[in-house]
Design a protein around this motif. Structure first.
Motif, PDB file in Angstrom:
ATOM      1  N   LYS A 158     -59.735  59.772 -19.408  1.00 18.82           N
ATOM      2  CA  LYS A 158     -58.589  59.203 -20.128  1.00 18.82           C
ATOM      3  C   LYS A 158     -57.548  60.270 -20.503  1.00 18.82           C
ATOM      4  CE  LYS A 158     -61.156  55.234 -21.907  1.00 18.82           C
ATOM      5  NZ  LYS A 158     -61.705  54.531 -23.091  1.00 18.82           N
ATOM      6  N   VAL A 159     -58.019  61.442 -20.874  1.00 19.80           N
ATOM      7  CA  VAL A 159     -57.056  62.501 -21.218  1.00 19.80           C
ATOM      8  C   VAL A 159     -56.300  62.932 -19.958  1.00 19.80           C
ATOM      9  CG1 VAL A 159     -56.834  64.911 -21.978  1.00 19.80           C
ATOM     10  CG2 VAL A 159     -58.247  63.313 -23.282  1.00 19.80           C
ATOM     11  N   THR A 160     -56.999  63.012 -18.838  1.00 16.62           N
ATOM     12  CA  THR A 160     -56.318  63.361 -17.584  1.00 16.62           C
ATOM     13  C   THR A 160     -55.239  62.329 -17.263  1.00 16.62           C
ATOM     14  OG1 THR A 160     -58.271  64.500 -16.750  1.00 16.62           O
ATOM     15  CG2 THR A 160     -56.667  63.787 -15.114  1.00 16.62           C
TER      16      THR A 160
ATOM     17  N   VAL B 175     -46.396  63.874 -18.116  1.00 19.24           N
ATOM     18  CA  VAL B 175     -45.620  65.003 -17.610  1.00 19.24           C
ATOM     19  C   VAL B 175     -45.555  65.013 -16.088  1.00 19.24           C
ATOM     20  CG1 VAL B 175     -46.182  66.379 -19.662  1.00 19.24           C
ATOM     21  CG2 VAL B 175     -47.554  66.653 -17.584  1.00 19.24           C
ATOM     22  N   SER B 176     -45.939  63.910 -15.475  1.00 26.03           N
ATOM     23  CA  SER B 176     -45.774  63.761 -14.034  1.00 26.03           C
ATOM     24  C   SER B 176     -46.425  64.876 -13.227  1.00 26.03           C
ATOM     25  CB  SER B 176     -44.277  63.688 -13.673  1.00 26.03           C
ATOM     26  OG  SER B 176     -43.687  62.601 -14.316  1.00 26.03           O
ATOM     27  N   CYS B 177     -47.742  64.872 -13.227  1.00 20.32           N
ATOM     28  CA  CYS B 177     -48.444  65.809 -12.357  1.00 20.32           C
ATOM     29  C   CYS B 177     -49.621  65.065 -11.727  1.00 20.32           C
ATOM     30  CB  CYS B 177     -48.912  67.040 -13.141  1.00 20.32           C
ATOM     31  SG  CYS B 177     -50.158  66.680 -14.376  1.00 20.32           S
ATOM     32  N   PRO B 178     -50.127  65.561 -10.597  1.00 17.30           N
ATOM     33  CA  PRO B 178     -51.281  64.897  -9.977  1.00 17.30           C
ATOM     34  C   PRO B 178     -52.554  65.203 -10.778  1.00 17.30           C
ATOM     35  CG  PRO B 178     -50.717  66.866  -8.744  1.00 17.30           C
ATOM     36  CD  PRO B 178     -49.652  66.721  -9.807  1.00 17.30           C
ATOM     37  N   PRO B 179     -53.543  64.315 -10.749  1.00 17.24           N
ATOM     38  CA  PRO B 179     -54.779  64.543 -11.507  1.00 17.24           C
ATOM     39  C   PRO B 179     -55.451  65.866 -11.153  1.00 17.24           C
ATOM     40  CG  PRO B 179     -54.793  62.337 -10.530  1.00 17.24           C
ATOM     41  CD  PRO B 179     -53.558  63.018 -10.029  1.00 17.24           C
ATOM     42  N   GLU B 180     -55.355  66.281  -9.907  1.00 19.82           N
ATOM     43  CA  GLU B 180     -56.025  67.524  -9.479  1.00 19.82           C
ATOM     44  C   GLU B 180     -55.498  68.741 -10.244  1.00 19.82           C
ATOM     45  OE1 GLU B 180     -54.496  65.438  -7.346  1.00 19.82           O
ATOM     46  OE2 GLU B 180     -56.359  64.379  -6.912  1.00 19.82           O
ATOM     47  N   ALA B 181     -54.291  68.612 -10.793  1.00 18.45           N
ATOM     48  CA  ALA B 181     -53.701  69.756 -11.501  1.00 18.45           C
ATOM     49  C   ALA B 181     -54.232  69.909 -12.922  1.00 18.45           C
ATOM     50  CB  ALA B 181     -52.183  69.606 -11.532  1.00 18.45           C
ATOM     51  N   VAL B 182     -54.954  68.907 -13.401  1.00 16.86           N
ATOM     52  CA  VAL B 182     -55.382  68.925 -14.808  1.00 16.86           C
ATOM     53  C   VAL B 182     -56.798  69.496 -14.942  1.00 16.86           C
ATOM     54  CG1 VAL B 182     -55.749  67.564 -16.896  1.00 16.86           C
ATOM     55  CG2 VAL B 182     -53.934  66.916 -15.290  1.00 16.86           C
ATOM     56  N   HIS B 183     -56.928  70.547 -15.734  1.00 17.64           N
ATOM     57  CA  HIS B 183     -58.203  71.203 -15.987  1.00 17.64           C
ATOM     58  C   HIS B 183     -58.535  71.018 -17.461  1.00 17.64           C
ATOM     59  CE1 HIS B 183     -57.725  73.335 -12.119  1.00 17.64           C
ATOM     60  NE2 HIS B 183     -56.446  73.242 -12.428  1.00 17.64           N
TER      61      HIS B 183
ATOM     62  N   MET C  68     -51.299  71.978 -13.217  1.00 18.97           N
ATOM     63  CA  MET C  68     -51.654  73.190 -13.921  1.00 18.97           C
ATOM     64  C   MET C  68     -51.787  73.034 -15.428  1.00 18.97           C
ATOM     65  SD  MET C  68     -48.730  72.588 -14.662  1.00 18.97           S
ATOM     66  CE  MET C  68     -47.626  72.517 -13.296  1.00 18.97           C
ATOM     67  N   PRO C  69     -51.591  71.822 -15.953  1.00 20.77           N
ATOM     68  CA  PRO C  69     -51.899  71.766 -17.395  1.00 20.77           C
ATOM     69  C   PRO C  69     -53.371  72.127 -17.620  1.00 20.77           C
ATOM     70  CG  PRO C  69     -50.716  69.784 -16.706  1.00 20.77           C
ATOM     71  CD  PRO C  69     -51.123  70.512 -15.452  1.00 20.77           C
ATOM     72  N   ILE C  70     -53.590  72.965 -18.631  1.00 21.78           N
ATOM     73  CA  ILE C  70     -54.947  73.357 -18.997  1.00 21.78           C
ATOM     74  C   ILE C  70     -55.186  72.893 -20.421  1.00 21.78           C
ATOM     75  CG2 ILE C  70     -56.514  75.291 -19.335  1.00 21.78           C
ATOM     76  CD1 ILE C  70     -55.386  76.617 -16.989  1.00 21.78           C
ATOM     77  N   VAL C  71     -56.218  72.075 -20.580  1.00 19.07           N
ATOM     78  CA  VAL C  71     -56.478  71.403 -21.839  1.00 19.07           C
ATOM     79  C   VAL C  71     -57.809  71.900 -22.392  1.00 19.07           C
ATOM     80  CG1 VAL C  71     -56.799  69.155 -22.952  1.00 19.07           C
ATOM     81  CG2 VAL C  71     -55.318  69.335 -20.933  1.00 19.07           C
TER      82      VAL C  71
ATOM     83  N   ALA D  70     -59.392  67.027 -12.322  1.00 23.85           N
ATOM     84  CA  ALA D  70     -59.014  65.704 -11.803  1.00 23.85           C
ATOM     85  C   ALA D  70     -59.735  64.584 -12.555  1.00 23.85           C
ATOM     86  CB  ALA D  70     -59.285  65.615 -10.303  1.00 23.85           C
ATOM     87  N   GLY D  71     -60.084  64.844 -13.796  1.00 30.12           N
ATOM     88  CA  GLY D  71     -60.696  63.800 -14.619  1.00 30.12           C
ATOM     89  C   GLY D  71     -62.179  63.592 -14.393  1.00 30.12           C
ATOM     90  N   ILE D  72     -62.804  64.490 -13.632  1.00 29.71           N
ATOM     91  CA  ILE D  72     -64.223  64.340 -13.275  1.00 29.71           C
ATOM     92  C   ILE D  72     -65.011  65.549 -13.773  1.00 29.71           C
ATOM     93  CG2 ILE D  72     -65.871  64.070 -11.360  1.00 29.71           C
ATOM     94  CD1 ILE D  72     -63.509  62.936  -9.724  1.00 29.71           C
TER      95      ILE D  72
END
Lengths: 62, 62, 62, 62, 62, 62
Positions: free
Chosen positions: A23-25, A32-40, A1-4, B54-56
């Motif tokens: 790279k930011v993902t 912060v130990s989260c799966p890539p899918e959580a990063v927007h 859920m991190p939103i960047v 997810a970095g994509i």
């Protein structure tokens, strides 16, 4: 859920943006130990007249 | 005074945006008891290369 | 993938926030045709001294 | 290190933006005692269909 | 309808914030010709561990 | 001049944040070729009741 959100001066290529979000993902997930899918990530291109430091638009610098 | 910003992938029609701001304003007013005049909404269109999960980048998704 | 940020004066209850995110999610999905899972909402509580209209902080208003 | 973002309806000239970032930088420095170099400003132009008050897009007003 | 968000390191007094929003509102109105009532300002206090330049948190500086 | 804002669920340690801003700064510099001093990062901690996906607050999940 991190939103960047990243504001950048316009002119980056699609290839640079592709590297940037990958790279930011990775950096976020490793820190912060989260799966890539959580990063927007939202990239926001700024025109040079729309960014200023010290009261001077970026396109007036130099 | 609620201030709402919504980031959307570009391509929504003016009609969709008109419905969006009307319905979101109703949703906010009904939930937190404020008059419609108090609700301000900013829509931000994102190019498909400018949003990633997810970095994509979104325009690389199948 | 719509990402919504809502700035509110502090003091809303957890119940009001629960209603708010549910109704705003519905409003977004109905307007731009996306599944609820795609909608991410950030609520940002503002202290009364941190919001101003017409140059006057909210906590100075009558 | 103050970081300022200003959302404006599109259509301001480069000259208006130049005055805006200069005057806002002065206002920030005078109020919170920081050097101008510390102030970063992002201007975000909004299309008239992308800003709404009271549930009505700005380009539908009047 | 200009909407201004200012991120500041925490610790400003209510008096400094009062001056800040008044002066920034004046600066905006003078630059883009709008009435003060149209200017909305959000102040966001940042904890010192939550702001970084050059990869270093603000509370690690000096 | 890249300006990065990262919204995170609250609870990260100062050490995790220190790693996060260092790694994200590296990721940005490597991708868009800028010096580390140009990268500014704002971290925003979200309370669990203030983040929602699919219309459900994060603290109601599971």
């Amino acid at each position: 859920m991190p939103i960047v959100q990243i504001h950048l001066i316009e002119g980056r290529t699609a290839e640079q943006k592709r590297a940037l979000v990958r790279k930011v993902t990775d950096a976020v997930c490793n820190s912060v130990s989260c799966p890539p899918e959580a990063v927007h990530i939202i990239l926001s291109d700024m025109k040079r007249e729309n960014y200023a430091e010290a009261g001077i638009p970026y396109n007036d610098k130099k």
